[in-house]
Design a protein around this motif. Sequence first.
Motif, PDB file in Angstrom:
ATOM      1  N   UNK A  82       8.193  20.150 -17.356  1.00 17.98           N
ATOM      2  CA  UNK A  82       8.899  20.461 -18.595  1.00 17.98           C
ATOM      3  C   UNK A  82       7.929  20.807 -19.712  1.00 17.98           C
ATOM      4  N   UNK A  83       6.768  20.157 -19.714  1.00 16.59           N
ATOM      5  CA  UNK A  83       5.768  20.418 -20.750  1.00 16.59           C
ATOM      6  C   UNK A  83       5.210  21.830 -20.630  1.00 16.59           C
ATOM      7  N   UNK A  84       5.200  22.381 -19.424  1.00 14.38           N
ATOM      8  CA  UNK A  84       4.693  23.741 -19.184  1.00 14.38           C
ATOM      9  C   UNK A  84       5.825  24.738 -18.957  1.00 14.38           C
ATOM     10  N   UNK A  85       7.024  24.390 -19.382  1.00 13.76           N
ATOM     11  CA  UNK A  85       8.197  25.175 -19.044  1.00 13.76           C
ATOM     12  C   UNK A  85       8.243  26.529 -19.733  1.00 13.76           C
ATOM     13  N   UNK A  86       7.568  26.670 -20.866  1.00 13.29           N
ATOM     14  CA  UNK A  86       7.624  27.929 -21.618  1.00 13.29           C
ATOM     15  C   UNK A  86       7.149  29.108 -20.770  1.00 13.29           C
ATOM     16  N   UNK A  87       6.139  28.881 -19.950  1.00 11.29           N
ATOM     17  CA  UNK A  87       5.637  29.951 -19.094  1.00 11.29           C
ATOM     18  C   UNK A  87       6.672  30.344 -18.042  1.00 11.29           C
ATOM     19  N   UNK A  88       7.421  29.364 -17.540  1.00 12.32           N
ATOM     20  CA  UNK A  88       8.465  29.644 -16.554  1.00 12.32           C
ATOM     21  C   UNK A  88       9.545  30.552 -17.134  1.00 12.32           C
ATOM     22  N   UNK A 164      13.478  17.966 -24.098  1.00 12.02           N
ATOM     23  CA  UNK A 164      13.877  18.671 -25.325  1.00 12.02           C
ATOM     24  C   UNK A 164      12.944  19.850 -25.578  1.00 12.02           C
ATOM     25  N   UNK A 165      11.659  19.617 -25.399  1.00 14.80           N
ATOM     26  CA  UNK A 165      10.659  20.672 -25.573  1.00 14.80           C
ATOM     27  C   UNK A 165      10.977  21.862 -24.666  1.00 14.80           C
ATOM     28  N   UNK A 166      11.325  21.573 -23.422  1.00 15.03           N
ATOM     29  CA  UNK A 166      11.661  22.639 -22.473  1.00 15.03           C
ATOM     30  C   UNK A 166      12.938  23.351 -22.888  1.00 15.03           C
ATOM     31  N   UNK A 167      13.922  22.602 -23.364  1.00 12.13           N
ATOM     32  CA  UNK A 167      15.199  23.204 -23.759  1.00 12.13           C
ATOM     33  C   UNK A 167      15.027  24.172 -24.916  1.00 12.13           C
ATOM     34  N   UNK A 168      14.123  23.878 -25.829  1.00 10.67           N
ATOM     35  CA  UNK A 168      13.863  24.783 -26.951  1.00 10.67           C
ATOM     36  C   UNK A 168      13.342  26.133 -26.453  1.00 10.67           C
ATOM     37  N   UNK A 169      12.664  26.124 -25.317  1.00  9.54           N
ATOM     38  CA  UNK A 169      12.079  27.358 -24.791  1.00  9.54           C
ATOM     39  C   UNK A 169      13.137  28.383 -24.412  1.00  9.54           C
ATOM     40  N   UNK A 170      14.361  27.955 -24.159  1.00  5.42           N
ATOM     41  CA  UNK A 170      15.435  28.902 -23.858  1.00  5.42           C
ATOM     42  C   UNK A 170      15.744  29.796 -25.063  1.00  5.42           C
ATOM     43  N   UNK A 171      15.439  29.308 -26.246  1.00  7.15           N
ATOM     44  CA  UNK A 171      15.764  30.040 -27.470  1.00  7.15           C
ATOM     45  C   UNK A 171      14.534  30.663 -28.117  1.00  7.15           C
ATOM     46  N   UNK A 172      13.357  30.109 -27.859  1.00  4.19           N
ATOM     47  CA  UNK A 172      12.138  30.586 -28.526  1.00  4.19           C
ATOM     48  C   UNK A 172      11.152  31.270 -27.588  1.00  4.19           C
ATOM     49  N   UNK A 173      11.351  31.114 -26.259  1.00  3.71           N
ATOM     50  CA  UNK A 173      10.434  31.599 -25.213  1.00  3.71           C
ATOM     51  C   UNK A 173       9.119  30.828 -25.214  1.00  3.71           C
ATOM     52  N   UNK A 175       6.860  27.384 -26.429  1.00  2.00           N
ATOM     53  CA  UNK A 175       7.068  25.997 -26.824  1.00  2.00           C
ATOM     54  C   UNK A 175       6.806  25.828 -28.313  1.00  2.00           C
ATOM     55  N   UNK A 176       7.490  24.903 -28.937  1.00  2.00           N
ATOM     56  CA  UNK A 176       7.342  24.640 -30.363  1.00  2.00           C
ATOM     57  C   UNK A 176       6.282  23.568 -30.565  1.00  2.00           C
ATOM     58  N   UNK A 177       5.229  23.933 -31.317  1.00  4.35           N
ATOM     59  CA  UNK A 177       4.097  23.034 -31.467  1.00  4.35           C
ATOM     60  C   UNK A 177       4.457  21.754 -32.213  1.00  4.35           C
ATOM     61  N   UNK A 178       5.504  21.813 -33.070  1.00  5.70           N
ATOM     62  CA  UNK A 178       5.845  20.614 -33.828  1.00  5.70           C
ATOM     63  C   UNK A 178       6.299  19.482 -32.907  1.00  5.70           C
ATOM     64  N   UNK A 179       6.701  19.829 -31.677  1.00  6.14           N
ATOM     65  CA  UNK A 179       7.114  18.789 -30.733  1.00  6.14           C
ATOM     66  C   UNK A 179       5.950  17.892 -30.336  1.00  6.14           C
ATOM     67  N   UNK A 180       4.717  18.385 -30.531  1.00  7.65           N
ATOM     68  CA  UNK A 180       3.554  17.566 -30.215  1.00  7.65           C
ATOM     69  C   UNK A 180       3.475  16.323 -31.100  1.00  7.65           C
ATOM     70  N   UNK A 181       4.135  16.386 -32.261  1.00  7.71           N
ATOM     71  CA  UNK A 181       4.180  15.217 -33.133  1.00  7.71           C
ATOM     72  C   UNK A 181       4.891  14.065 -32.426  1.00  7.71           C
ATOM     73  N   UNK A 182       5.866  14.404 -31.582  1.00  8.31           N
ATOM     74  CA  UNK A 182       6.653  13.391 -30.892  1.00  8.31           C
ATOM     75  C   UNK A 182       6.042  12.971 -29.558  1.00  8.31           C
ATOM     76  N   UNK A 183       5.055  13.698 -29.075  1.00 14.47           N
ATOM     77  CA  UNK A 183       4.427  13.361 -27.797  1.00 14.47           C
ATOM     78  C   UNK A 183       2.992  12.882 -28.025  1.00 14.47           C
TER      79      UNK A 183
END
Length: 261
Positions: A82-88, A164-173, A175-183
Amino acid sequence: MKTIHLYLHYVSINVRSAMQYKLSFFLSATGQFLVSFNVFLGVFFLFQRFSQVKGFTFSEVLLCFSIMLLEFSLAEMTARGFDCFSQTVRTGSFDRVLVRPRSLIVQVLGSRFELTRIGRMLQALVMFVYGITKSNVHWTPAKIVTVVFMLIGGTALFSGIFLIYAAFCFFTLEGLEFMNVLTDGAREYGKYPIGIYGKKMLLFTTFVVPYALVQYYPLLYLLDRRTSLFYVFLPLLALLFLLPCYGFWRFGVRHYKSSGS
C-alpha cells in the motif's frame, strides 16, 4: 483459508526474491538498523542532560519507543504494498489486479513484503529488552497480553494509514507526502509517551488517529500508573480504525480510472 494461503504464497515469493541477493539484503537490513540507532542516540543524549521528561525516565521512554517502533516496522513489512501503491496506479498495473478473481487487498499486500525491515525490528527488540530490564516493570500475564495487544493494534493502525495513503492514489495518481506525518512522523514523535505533547494532541490521538490507544494508555498500565484492566484491551479498539480506512479504499476503487499501461 484460501486467502491466507495465497498471502503466504506471496510472502514466500518475496522472501525468495530477496534472498537471491543476500549481500544486498544484509546491507539494507543493516542500514535499517543504523537509521533506528541514530534515533535512539537522540533519545540517549537528551536524557544525558535531563533525568526525565514529564515524569518518564529514560528506560520508560525506551520501552515506549521500542514498542512503537516494532508496531511501525511490522506494518511497514507487511503493508508495504500500500505504501508503494502510487506506482501501481500510475503505470496501470492495477488493471491486472482488478481482473484477477482474488481479493484486491490481499493482492496489493502480497505485492511487496519488506523483509529488510527486520533490521529495524532487531533494533526495537534490543531497546525493548533493555527497557523492560531497567524500568522495573512487574510483569504479570495481563501485562504480557497488553504488549501483545499493543503490537496487534499498532500494526493494524499503521496498516490502516497505509491503506488511506493508497486510496488517495486513485484520485491523485501520486502519493500525498503529507501522509508521512501520520506514518514516519508518528514513529518519530511516538518515541515519547504521547501524553507529554499536551491535552489537544492527546485528544487527537485518542479519537481521530488513535495512536494513544496503542501507545500511551497501555504504557500507563505497564508502568502501574493505571490499574484498571480496561487499559489492557484499549489497543484492540484501534482495530476499529480499519473500518473507515477500508471504506475509503472501497470508495477509491469504485472511482478508479485506468491511467494507461
